[in-house]
Enzyme design. Structure first.
Site, PDB file in Angstrom:
ATOM      1  N   HIS A   1      46.956  42.207  34.866  1.00 34.17           N
ATOM      2  CA  HIS A   1      47.148  42.463  36.300  1.00 34.17           C
ATOM      3  C   HIS A   1      48.615  42.564  36.704  1.00 34.17           C
ATOM      4  CE1 HIS A   1      44.476  42.042  40.136  1.00 34.17           C
ATOM      5  NE2 HIS A   1      45.287  43.070  40.208  1.00 34.17           N
TER       6      HIS A   1
ATOM      7  N   ASP B   1      39.416  39.696  42.985  1.00 34.95           N
ATOM      8  CA  ASP B   1      39.907  38.871  41.889  1.00 34.95           C
ATOM      9  C   ASP B   1      39.309  37.473  41.971  1.00 34.95           C
ATOM     10  OD1 ASP B   1      41.692  37.629  39.926  1.00 34.95           O
ATOM     11  OD2 ASP B   1      43.151  39.187  40.402  1.00 34.95           O
TER      12      ASP B   1
ATOM     13  N   HIS C   1      41.217  35.087  41.030  1.00 37.53           N
ATOM     14  CA  HIS C   1      42.451  34.345  41.225  1.00 37.53           C
ATOM     15  C   HIS C   1      43.261  34.952  42.365  1.00 37.53           C
ATOM     16  CE1 HIS C   1      41.212  34.337  36.962  1.00 37.53           C
ATOM     17  NE2 HIS C   1      41.473  33.037  37.023  1.00 37.53           N
TER      18      HIS C   1
ATOM     19  N   ASP D   1      46.659  35.359  42.353  1.00 35.62           N
ATOM     20  CA  ASP D   1      47.814  36.113  41.847  1.00 35.62           C
ATOM     21  C   ASP D   1      49.018  35.986  42.773  1.00 35.62           C
ATOM     22  OD1 ASP D   1      46.207  36.802  39.765  1.00 35.62           O
ATOM     23  OD2 ASP D   1      45.913  38.876  40.342  1.00 35.62           O
TER      24      ASP D   1
ATOM     25  N   HIS E   1      51.015  37.964  35.020  1.00 33.17           N
ATOM     26  CA  HIS E   1      49.788  38.522  35.614  1.00 33.17           C
ATOM     27  C   HIS E   1      49.237  37.624  36.719  1.00 33.17           C
ATOM     28  CE1 HIS E   1      46.291  36.462  33.212  1.00 33.17           C
ATOM     29  NE2 HIS E   1      47.279  35.624  33.418  1.00 33.17           N
TER      30      HIS E   1
ATOM     31  N   ASP F   1      40.226  43.554  39.699  1.00 33.06           N
ATOM     32  CA  ASP F   1      40.282  42.746  38.482  1.00 33.06           C
ATOM     33  C   ASP F   1      38.843  42.444  38.083  1.00 33.06           C
ATOM     34  OD1 ASP F   1      40.468  40.599  36.613  1.00 33.06           O
ATOM     35  OD2 ASP F   1      42.410  40.013  37.440  1.00 33.06           O
TER      36      ASP F   1
ATOM     37  N   ASP G   1      37.665  40.197  36.368  1.00 29.60           N
ATOM     38  CA  ASP G   1      37.257  38.796  36.386  1.00 29.60           C
ATOM     39  C   ASP G   1      36.788  38.361  37.771  1.00 29.60           C
ATOM     40  OD1 ASP G   1      39.480  37.917  37.935  1.00 29.60           O
ATOM     41  OD2 ASP G   1      40.611  37.274  36.184  1.00 29.60           O
TER      42      ASP G   1
ATOM     43  N   GLU H   1      42.358  44.036  33.523  1.00 30.02           N
ATOM     44  CA  GLU H   1      41.925  42.832  32.802  1.00 30.02           C
ATOM     45  C   GLU H   1      40.654  43.007  31.974  1.00 30.02           C
ATOM     46  OE1 GLU H   1      43.732  40.195  32.359  1.00 30.02           O
ATOM     47  OE2 GLU H   1      45.211  40.213  33.990  1.00 30.02           O
TER      48      GLU H   1
END
Length: 299
Positions: free
Chosen positions: A99, A122, A124, A126, A139, A226, A228, A271
């Site tokens: 990312h 995402d 997360h 980030d 990332h 992303d 994930d 990712e």
């Protein structure tokens, strides 16, 4: 209908686990170009940006910013390519890679306008910086960098410190945030829809609001997708999986609503890690989501 341009960025410099550099190849192998052409788009694949492997470079001695120089150079190159694609009137689809490549994607978009929104799909946030990162992996920093927080070498890519306005940035699907990172998200004023909120209110309501935020006074939406963000049940081939994520149908609904908004100006898909995947399931999922994003429906 805009023509589409695919740019591959096979980088795993910003990630702690190897293999995500093969993500662009996996997504192409899953049939991305053909799928988009079936939807009536003219697609041109511009190939991959040259990215050094970690073995080719001596690791940056700053443990809080691993491979800083190399990540910066990749982002600068991507910035230039994205900017050119947009100037030519086309829509860029950027395939990662980890990312950290979004630093270059957003810098390239900012060359033509800083008045666009961002939906960051995402697990997360980030939103770490050199001061808050627990891993030193860049990332985990690209959204913070794009908002103007972080190391000067990263935030000044494209000669403009703040690439997007925080009031037009939305995080969706979040379920793993560091404490200091959460503080920066609140201070920056970024709207964050956690999985708990998606559970309570439903993806349709969340995306309605997210699109409103990202299009309020803007020239369109950049989607940073992303894989994930999805639950590992549906996307096992990612480097930092977090259980309790977006379901298959929630993911498609979100993409379908973005397509219906007719506001997409660019997208990066990141990712995908084939080494950790099962029969290329995650790359296939990525292609299916992009199909929905570009207008594929049941009827």
């Amino acid at each position: 209908m805009k023509e589409l341009r695919i740019i591959g960025v096979p980088s795993d410099l910003g990630q702690g686990r190897r293999g995500v550099d093969m993500g662009p190849s996996a997504i192409r192998y899953a049939g991305l170009s053909a799928a988009l052409e079936r939807l009536g788009y003219k697609v041109e694949d511009l190939g991959n940006i040259n990215v050094p492997t970690p073995e080719m470079k001596e690791q940056n001695q700053n443990a809080k910013l691993r491979y800083l120089h190399e990540v910066t150079e990749v982002a600068k190159n991507l910035c230039g390519m994205v900017s050119q694609v947009v100037r030519e009137g086309h829509l860029p689809i950027i395939l990662g890679g980890d990312h950290s490549i979004a630093i270059g994607s957003l810098a390239g978009m900012a060359q033509s306008s800083t008045d666009y929104g961002v939906i960051w799909f995402d697990a997360h946030g980030d939103m770490n910086t050199e001061q808050t990162t627990p891993s030193g992996n860049i990332h985990g920093m690209p959204l913070a960098v794009s908002l103007g927080y972080g190391h000067d070498q990263l935030v000044t890519i494209g000669d403009l410190k703040q690439k997007v306005k925080p009031e037009n940035v939305v995080l969706v699907g979040i379920r793993s945030i560091d404490e200091d990172e959460a503080r920066l998200i609140r201070e920056a004023g970024v709207r964050c829809y956690t999985m708990a909120e998606i559970d309570r209110r439903g993806m349709a309501q969340v995306m309605t609001e997210a699109i409103e935020i990202a299009t309020n006074g803007t020239d369109g939406i950049h989607l940073s997708l992303d894989l994930d963000s999805l639950d590992p049940m549906f996307a096992p081939g990612v480097g930092t999986p977090v259980y309790g994520g977006v379901t298959y149908r929630e993911g498609h609904l979100a993409m379908e609503m973005l397509a219906a908004s007719d506001s997409l100006v660019s997208v990066d898909v990141v990712e995908v890690n084939p080494i950790l995947d099962e029969h290329n399931r995650t790359a296939i999922m990525a292609v299916e989501l992009v199909e929905s994003l570009f207008g594929k429906t049941v009827l």
